[in-house]
Design a protein around this motif. Structure first.
Motif, PDB file in Angstrom:
ATOM      1  N   ALA A 585      -9.850 -26.874 -42.611  1.00  0.00           N
ATOM      2  CA  ALA A 585      -8.622 -27.435 -42.899  1.00  0.00           C
ATOM      3  C   ALA A 585      -8.178 -26.796 -44.194  1.00  0.00           C
ATOM      4  O   ALA A 585      -6.852 -26.554 -44.321  1.00  0.00           O
ATOM      5  CB  ALA A 585      -8.667 -29.084 -42.832  1.00  0.00           C
ATOM      6  N   TYR A 589      -4.544 -24.690 -44.261  1.00  0.00           N
ATOM      7  CA  TYR A 589      -3.600 -25.014 -45.249  1.00  0.00           C
ATOM      8  C   TYR A 589      -3.135 -23.735 -46.087  1.00  0.00           C
ATOM      9  O   TYR A 589      -1.797 -23.347 -45.942  1.00  0.00           O
ATOM     10  CB  TYR A 589      -4.018 -25.987 -45.954  1.00  0.00           C
ATOM     11  CG  TYR A 589      -2.720 -26.879 -46.354  1.00  0.00           C
ATOM     12  CD1 TYR A 589      -2.316 -27.836 -45.745  1.00  0.00           C
ATOM     13  CD2 TYR A 589      -2.155 -26.488 -47.896  1.00  0.00           C
ATOM     14  CE1 TYR A 589      -0.989 -28.599 -46.314  1.00  0.00           C
ATOM     15  CE2 TYR A 589      -1.073 -27.323 -48.491  1.00  0.00           C
ATOM     16  CZ  TYR A 589      -0.690 -28.267 -47.615  1.00  0.00           C
ATOM     17  OH  TYR A 589       0.654 -28.886 -48.171  1.00  0.00           O
ATOM     18  N   ILE A 627      -3.196 -30.402 -39.506  1.00  0.00           N
ATOM     19  CA  ILE A 627      -4.414 -30.263 -40.553  1.00  0.00           C
ATOM     20  C   ILE A 627      -4.738 -31.577 -41.141  1.00  0.00           C
ATOM     21  O   ILE A 627      -6.143 -31.980 -40.970  1.00  0.00           O
ATOM     22  CB  ILE A 627      -4.124 -29.205 -41.415  1.00  0.00           C
ATOM     23  CG1 ILE A 627      -3.913 -27.829 -40.792  1.00  0.00           C
ATOM     24  CG2 ILE A 627      -5.206 -29.043 -42.418  1.00  0.00           C
ATOM     25  CD1 ILE A 627      -3.461 -26.869 -41.743  1.00  0.00           C
TER      26      ILE A 627
END
Length: 919
Positions: A585, A589, A627
């Motif tokens: 994640a 991002y 996310i």
């Protein structure tokens, strides 16, 4: 009461700098700001503010050519709003002379060194001297920061005796993020050596310190020099050329040999602007050079989207109401079609040329992805066109071209001239479904096509019928040409319905009079060699194919792309084609923000975040929300900069409270309305992996808790998440059920009057707290229960006027984020599977007989005590525990939380701090 409004600063950005425009803010109208997740929401909204600007001077009439700000302000003009409040911090500008110092004192002498410092630096990667004691022949120790951390110490006080121990591990903090760092030097590790260990924590008062890297051991015991020098916060020794740049909130010096705190600097006795002050422990500190003590806090950094002029009937009172917003307001504008991870990745990486072949069904000539390319798009030749928008390389990639049966054709397009490509280039193709027939990808270089300067055509022929890939080159001159087979790759593994990536890389080597070439299949080098002619930069790309007349296997082709040698690797391209499945994640991002050209930062480390599934075709902010939804974190704007921030779920675990509010002291304002309801309950949770299976977790019986299905009914929830593997679904379901079955009051909002004099000592803590931090409520009314309550901040709203200064935090329960952490004694114990009193006890009994109904007994190891248990709402501290079988005997201290009562046999016995195994 504190004087209102508090000192504030409103700045606008123009002429290349921020300018003070505070005088124009109408204090009577006030300033209202909001941040984070709203009371009912699940997704962080753009930060927002409202304020009224005085426009009697006409500066904000941006349509008026006579305005002083004509041409300088407009839609999305950057702004900042700050407030001066609370105890100060040390602000260091980054030069080599600014510091905060104290003279020599007996307290500075320690046997084992334990340095702790809480700071927020402009950069955690620049080489900087953080704190030191001594210089010249009076050197004791120095802590340096750069690519990692390094401690230097000097056993005899001279530079010649210097010893060092460092770690090449990045500090897990983003620019301007507050973090506490710690280094411990054990001069005698008991095994004839010494040991240096580094740690980090959210704040200096943390009870859990997380190791940074591995401890560094050294041969031989060592000593610390206790000279006549004091301590410098900031550059002193000159070991590095950069001074410390940023903020220091606290500093502590401990003697690790005795676990004694010798120096405690928290600025609580200082005032903003002081040049010298005496800390609470009696140490006198003095500001040097350009260092300052400041209590300024940026409460919002955003953009002003509009400047609507207003005036009263007379025209004398002219104002402009503005609504500054965070950058996600702008980033969410428009309705641009969604793009796949692969297309986004190519676009962001900047190819020389790319034809995605994702054009519509009526296309006659496909478009180039590279804006401004002065070359024509691909042109088709041959027996039949492709079928546009009917091909599919993968479900998460845009529809591409489909090659129909009974066709034998080519598409060719010119590649823009590129100087960097002369030193190396690649051509790529994405393909799926090539089971019959053949497809070839050719790149032709910019040779003159003469006998002295042949034009070279490198071809990758994907022959499904022969189950092989052939790489060849044609050299064309004025009077002759030649064809050379460079390699035949058997069984390449691409002739199926799965997505595949094929790349040919050519590196001219003039010094060797040849060109090196490499064939990559699905990100892996499968063949390589050299060709005895020096190639030039690419001129054109050609896609050709032959499909049998009778076939049901029609290949899909797309994304013909040319790169310089500085382009993404073949492995990165293949990973992008597969939608970055398995990417964490945190990494996703940062990558998405980088592709979008948006500055972003990550709290903590990406490795500690959730592995995600295929990146779907989503708008930018929707992808960020996906996310956060899978990881359980917060996708936010940075508060002090026009940039984004991701705070992972793991940073919520086992935090020390950022703010502690004692209800009995009157620091919590009305409305104070706790709720005892089931609104957040999820006792039956199903998690579906996008494109995969599901996992389910539920609490069914009363024995499993008061919010079980049997106790209150079924509260079932379903979540579809981006996950890398099917095995994650059960873990995710269990975690979400854990969060959704916490039994306790809810405190959706906590309001604090910042003008309340009793709140003043807490203002710095309040202003440093942000979304995801913990608030602890203590000494609550009896109606709320006897124990402290922890809350997680989800958002807040702040109002500043000439009559009111208030902040309201939106909160969710914090208890679920107390999780097992084996290297932290405070979080290293799990509850048994079940225990109860073997017999009733009076209100004063200190010996309990406890029957274990679960599988595991309570630990009788002395080092595991003391710990707290709860029986019937009464908290007790276990000081001794015996018994190798059930029942076991507990010796306890009663009524730790003020509850005095007797208890019946079979009353449940539980750990006071119920820990969960973290996701």
């Amino acid at each position: 009461m504190v004087a209102l409004p508090p000192p504030d600063l409103f700045e606008l950005y123009y002429d290349g700098a921020f300018h003070d425009r505070t005088v124009d803010v109408r204090a009577s109208a006030g300033v209202t700001m909001s941040r984070g997740v709203s009371a009912e929401g699940t997704r962080a909204q753009p930060s927002a503010a409202d304020m009224l600007l005085d426009n009697r001077h006409g500066d904000y009439s941006r349509r008026n050519p006579m305005s002083a700000l004509w041409g300088k302000i407009g839609p999305n003009t950057p702004m900042r709003y700050s407030i001066d409040a609370g105890h100060p911090y040390l602000l260091l500008p980054g030069d080599t002379t600014s510091a905060l110092t104290c003279p020599d004192a007996a307290a500075l002498g320690v046997t084992d060194l334990d340095i702790r410092i809480e700071l927020a630096l402009d950069s955690y990667t620049n080489s900087q001297e953080v704190v030191s004691r001594g210089i010249g022949s009076q050197r004791s120790w120095t802590l340096l920061l750069g690519s990692g951390l390094q401690l230097s110490w000097y056993p005899d006080g001279t530079f010649a005796s210097q010893k060092t121990a460092g770690i090449a591990v990045a500090v897990p903090a983003v620019p301007r993020q507050r973090i506490a760092l710690r280094v411990v030097l054990d001069v005698n590790d008991g095994a004839g050596g010494h040991l240096v260990t580094y740690y980090w924590a959210p704040t200096i008062d943390a009870t859990v310190w997380t190791p940074l890297g591995s401890a560094t051991s050294g041969a031989g015991t060592t000593t610390l020099f206790d000279g006549t020098a004091g301590v410098h916060l900031g550059t002193n020794t000159g070991l590095v050329g950069n001074g410390l740049a940023g903020r220091v909130y606290a500093f502590q010096l401990w003697d690790g040999a005795t676990s004694t705190r010798k120096v405690n600097l928290d600025f609580s006795t200082a005032e903003a602007g002081d040049t010298s002050f005496t800390a609470a422990d009696g140490v006198v500190w003095t500001v040097a050079s350009a260092a300052t003590l400041s209590n300024r806090h940026i409460r919002m950094a955003g953009e002003i989207p509009a400047w609507p002029p207003q005036r009263d009937a007379s025209g004398a009172n002219r104002t402009v109401p503005v609504g500054p917003a965070g950058i996600t307001r702008r980033l969410d504008a428009g309705n641009k079609p969604l793009e796949s991870a692969y297309l986004r990745f190519i676009r962001a990486a900047g190819p020389i040329e790319c034809w995605p072949l994702t054009d519509g069904a009526q296309t006659t000539s496909p478009a180039s992805l590279v804006a401004g390319t002065p070359m024509p798009p691909l042109i088709s030749f041959g027996s039949g066109p492709v079928k546009w928008a009917e091909g599919q390389i993968a479900g998460w990639v845009e529809p591409v071209a489909l090659i129909p049966p009974s066709t034998d054709a080519t598409m060719r397009g010119l590649i823009p001239a590129s100087v960097p490509a002369a030193s190396g280039w690649s051509v790529d193709l994405a393909i799926s479904g090539l089971i019959d027939g053949s497809v070839d990808l050719q790149a032709v270089d910019r040779g003159a096509g003469t006998d002295a300067d042949n034009r070279l055509g490198f071809t990758v022929d994907m022959d499904a019928d022969g189950n092989q890939i052939l790489v060849s080159v044609v050299a064309a001159g004025t009077t002759s040409s030649s064809s050379t087979l460079l390699t035949t790759l058997a069984s390449p593994g691409i002739f199926d319905d799965l997505p595949h990536h094929v790349r040919l890389t050519v590196i001219p080597q003039p010094g060797l009079s040849n060109s090196a070439w490499t064939l990559y299949v699905d990100g892996v080098s499968r063949a390589s060699g050299t060709y005895a002619v020096v190639a030039d930069a690419p001129l054109s790309a050609r896609l050709g194919w032959f499909q049998n007349a009778v076939t049901t296997n029609t290949p899909s082709v797309g994304f013909i792309t040319a790169w310089t040698s500085a382009g993404p690797t073949a492995a990165d391209m293949y990973e992008a084609l597969l939608g970055f499945q398995g990417e964490t994640a945190g990494d996703r991002y940062l990558r998405l923000c980088d592709e979008q050209g948006v500055p972003a930062a990550l709290m903590g480390t990406a490795a500690d975040t959730t592995p995600l599934g295929v990146q779907q075709r989503e708008k930018f902010l929707d992808a960020l929300a996906s996310i956060a939804r899978a990881d359980g974190g917060y996708a936010l704007e940075q508060r002090d900069d026009r940039a984004l921030l991701y705070r992972p779920r793991t940073t919520l675990y086992n935090q020390p409270p950022a703010i502690t509010l004692d209800f009995s002291s009157g620091v919590i304002s009305e409305p104070f309305e706790p709720l005892d309801d089931e609104k957040l309950t999820e006792n039956d949770v199903t998690v579906q992996r996008e494109g995969g299976t599901f996992g389910r977790a539920s609490r069914e019986t009363i024995a499993e808790g008061p919010l079980s299905v049997e106790a209150i009914g079924r509260y079932d929830e379903a979540h579809t998440l981006s996950l890398a593997d099917d095995s994650q679904t059960l873990q995710q379901a269990g975690w979400r059920m854990h969060v959704g079955t916490v039994d306790g009051l809810r405190y959706p909002q906590i309001t604090i009057d910042l003008a309340n004099p009793r709140v003043w000592p807490l203002i710095r803590s309040i202003y440093l707290a942000d979304v995801g931090d913990k608030i602890r409520l203590t000494n609550l009314p009896d109606d709320d229960g006897p124990d402290d309550v922890d809350l997680i901040i989800r958002g807040y709203k702040e109002t500043v006027t000439s009559k009111k200064w208030q902040i309201t935090f939106t909160c969710t329960p914090g208890t679920p984020y107390d999780v097992l952490q084996l290297d932290a004694p405070a979080y290293g114990r799990l509850d048994t599977g079940g225990s109860q009193l073997a017999s009733g006890i009076s209100s004063s009994a200190t010996s309990l007989s406890v029957t274990v109904t679960g599988a595991a007994l309570w630990s009788t190891t002395a080092g595991d005590r003391p710990f707290d248990i709860v029986v019937g709402g009464e908290r007790m501290t276990v000081t001794n525990l015996t018994g190798a079988s059930s029942p076991q005997t507990f010796t306890v201290t009663r009524s730790v939380n003020g509850v005095v009562k007797s208890h019946l046999a079979a009353a449940p016995v539980k750990l006071a701090q119920a820990l969960a195994i973290p996701l």
